[in-house]
Design an enzyme around this catalytic site. Sequence first.
Site, PDB file in Angstrom:
ATOM      1  N   LYS A 127       0.764  -1.146  -0.059  1.00  0.00           N
ATOM      2  CA  LYS A 127       0.081   0.010   0.010  1.00  0.00           C
ATOM      3  C   LYS A 127       0.758   1.228   0.047  1.00  0.00           C
ATOM      4  O   LYS A 127       0.605   2.051  -0.796  1.00  0.00           O
ATOM      5  CB  LYS A 127      -1.126  -0.132   1.098  1.00  0.00           C
ATOM      6  CG  LYS A 127      -1.923  -1.073   1.125  1.00  0.00           C
ATOM      7  CD  LYS A 127      -2.904  -1.328   2.483  1.00  0.00           C
ATOM      8  CE  LYS A 127      -3.748  -2.373   2.074  1.00  0.00           C
ATOM      9  NZ  LYS A 127      -4.564  -2.744   3.706  1.00  0.00           N
ATOM     10  N   GLN A 160      -4.500  -1.501   9.993  1.00  0.00           N
ATOM     11  CA  GLN A 160      -4.240  -2.713   9.301  1.00  0.00           C
ATOM     12  C   GLN A 160      -4.831  -3.544  10.102  1.00  0.00           C
ATOM     13  O   GLN A 160      -4.463  -3.974  11.389  1.00  0.00           O
ATOM     14  CB  GLN A 160      -2.895  -3.163   9.013  1.00  0.00           C
ATOM     15  CG  GLN A 160      -2.535  -4.341   8.251  1.00  0.00           C
ATOM     16  CD  GLN A 160      -2.900  -4.306   6.846  1.00  0.00           C
ATOM     17  OE1 GLN A 160      -3.137  -3.112   6.015  1.00  0.00           O
ATOM     18  NE2 GLN A 160      -3.776  -5.423   6.500  1.00  0.00           N
ATOM     19  N   ASP A 212     -10.792   3.025   4.776  1.00  0.00           N
ATOM     20  CA  ASP A 212     -11.218   1.827   4.660  1.00  0.00           C
ATOM     21  C   ASP A 212     -12.840   1.431   4.894  1.00  0.00           C
ATOM     22  O   ASP A 212     -13.102   0.533   4.273  1.00  0.00           O
ATOM     23  CB  ASP A 212     -10.617   0.904   5.736  1.00  0.00           C
ATOM     24  CG  ASP A 212      -9.413   0.102   5.159  1.00  0.00           C
ATOM     25  OD1 ASP A 212      -9.267  -0.166   3.899  1.00  0.00           O
ATOM     26  OD2 ASP A 212      -8.661  -0.436   5.957  1.00  0.00           O
TER      27      ASP A 212
END
Lengths: 382, 382
Positions: free
Chosen positions: A142, A186, A209
């Site tokens: 990422k 994460q 997200d």
Amino acid sequence: MMWSLGSSYKKITKMMVKNATRKMAVGWTKESKRHLSSKMTTAPNTWKNNQSSQILLSPPLVSLDVPEIWGANSNHYDPPSSPKISNVQLATIIDGKAIAEEIRSRVASDVKRMKAYIGKVPGLAVILVGQRRDSQTYVRNKIKACEEAGIKSVMAELPNCCAEEDVMTALLKFNEDPSVHGILVQLPLPEHLDEEKILNMLSLEKDVDGFHPVNMGNLSMRGREPLFVPCAPKGCLELLIRSGMEIVGKKAVVIGRSNIVGLPIALLLQRHHATVTIVHAFTKNPEQITCEADIIVTAAGVPNLIRSSWLKQGAVVIDVGTCPIEDPSSEHGYRLVGDVCHEEALRIASAVTPVPGGVGPMTIAMLLCNTLDSAKRVYRFD
Amino acid sequence: MMWSLGSSYKKITKMMVKNATRKMAVGWTKESKRHLSSKMTTAPNTWKNNQSSQILLSPPLVSLDVPEIWGANSNHYDPPSSPKISNVQLATIIDGKAIAEEIRSRVASDVKRMKAYIGKVPGLAVILVGQRRDSQTYVRNKIKACEEAGIKSVMAELPNCCAEEDVMTALLKFNEDPSVHGILVQLPLPEHLDEEKILNMLSLEKDVDGFHPVNMGNLSMRGREPLFVPCAPKGCLELLIRSGMEIVGKKAVVIGRSNIVGLPIALLLQRHHATVTIVHAFTKNPEQITCEADIIVTAAGVPNLIRSSWLKQGAVVIDVGTCPIEDPSSEHGYRLVGDVCHEEALRIASAVTPVPGGVGPMTIAMLLCNTLDSAKRVYRFD
């Protein structure tokens, strides 16, 4: 923020109107006709004017909302049409890697434009807790993608044994940092940390997200637009649209119901007017349900779960499963496989995503899109 | 807040374990077995200790979460079992009115107990904008039910032409009033008012209708517990559980996808491990999909949409539709009908709710429960 439509989406809108026209013939009301035709007569101008600034083909969700009017004859039988495929024709492989690359290059040029016009770039902050190898790989990919697109990235790395307070401190710092437009925690977090509590603290405006319950609630409800759609589901939808797949009125089966993939992709397909069934570990006879679907999105994480007998001829198959399995012949001693038995799907489906090279690269591309969108929103840059 | 299980829910948990055992036989892992049996060995003590304080049989949603582990043989065919019904046996009519009355009387005695112990009662505030006759009737019924249960109610009535600011002022006043534990904005609002903006301002802790996106997001996501589940869906679930209906692994079809009924009932059934399909106005061939369902919840608002050909033998049918149709022979010149052709359903289904007297009274009872729960939460009263 303006929005324009690409050609694939035009097909969907055409389908919506075609569908509506057919339904009207069997009982739809004048009101629904009026609503749909007004959408059609106003939309094309928007398409033309904004064609160039459009990175994704997925439209805002509220633009899809039409009145839910049931025809008196809605029990009229109209079998779903499946593309006719000869025995020798193999499915199209949907090249997620190539599509993702095109999107990433569009993001990069928008970032460049932003920098040139207002001297700012989007910023993504990543919080990584612990030493999980898969998480480290995802985060590295990422961050690399951010760099290539000109998006600034910052990272907070915390040890596996850290306290919840340490994660909160890092999170709150990023929440307040005006150069950070997206924050990514994460997952999964180590078990001693309260994932819900941590994610709920994440600024809604930076939740790239899309896992905040407000974003999930707004994804599910008609008339609402979430600030961010979760990346993997958004990537799946973009692949469907770019493959020219009609979604309205299609039978879709989503296999798996995780909060980060299965559930939001089901909600998203539902907002696009598919008839969605979620198949999960308690579903009886999942094969029989799945083999009636025009669209299958599978995120079970079970290698080769989906065999040819699970597939309807001509179905479109999006494989989100990513499992490492041992393979002494490959460079690292393992290779990634999806939920779908790819060779069998090629002979039955009309289009199928590969693993790797399908949804995976799209997920990262969508993260860049969400971060860019967030920065555009903050700076009112279009 | 403690939670206990009633006998109907025990059946469901038994079913979960039976199901899990079967699945394990065809490939479930040890981990899932361990998880499910630990749920089973700890739960019965809780049931006994709290049996008396239990008003609803619906359990907290997170208590239903089990690991989503897919068996290697989950494509094993196991046809759903349907109750065997002889040709002459008619469906059970689920008496929503009687069940709702029992629940209301339980709420009333809890309110009495609260008053006696801590000198407080729950409070519900209602905001009614405009002169819609149906809205006025609904509000009147809700306030009457509050009175009967000993719940204090206050009302803000605003004219149809009022400004958004006026609604906001009333709302913010109720948000801050410590004697108000639930706030209800009667929908639909007049078109010039921004429903989303107004509902988002409602204090999450007082959102007894459960329409706030945070509540909806938490309803949809595994591992999350919404503060409030919307009243009509919560009532439907309670009817299913009290009818002894097993939900785990059953095929459920929800007809209609409104934000206030169809969508949340689908999310709720999904949390209870049904395999859920939402049928809507764009669904092709809804009859064929619906007639495979073990559980049908219909909220289309189309009188007599659901005929016998839509129903599987032995299905359980919950009818949320409520349409006034002209009827010169009845007292007010009209009567209420549901989506289901009741006479036909009686001959095919195993259980069916009537209209009126089914979901309607349950919706009001659930509003009282939500308001009571909210007050209990504030006063830490159990």
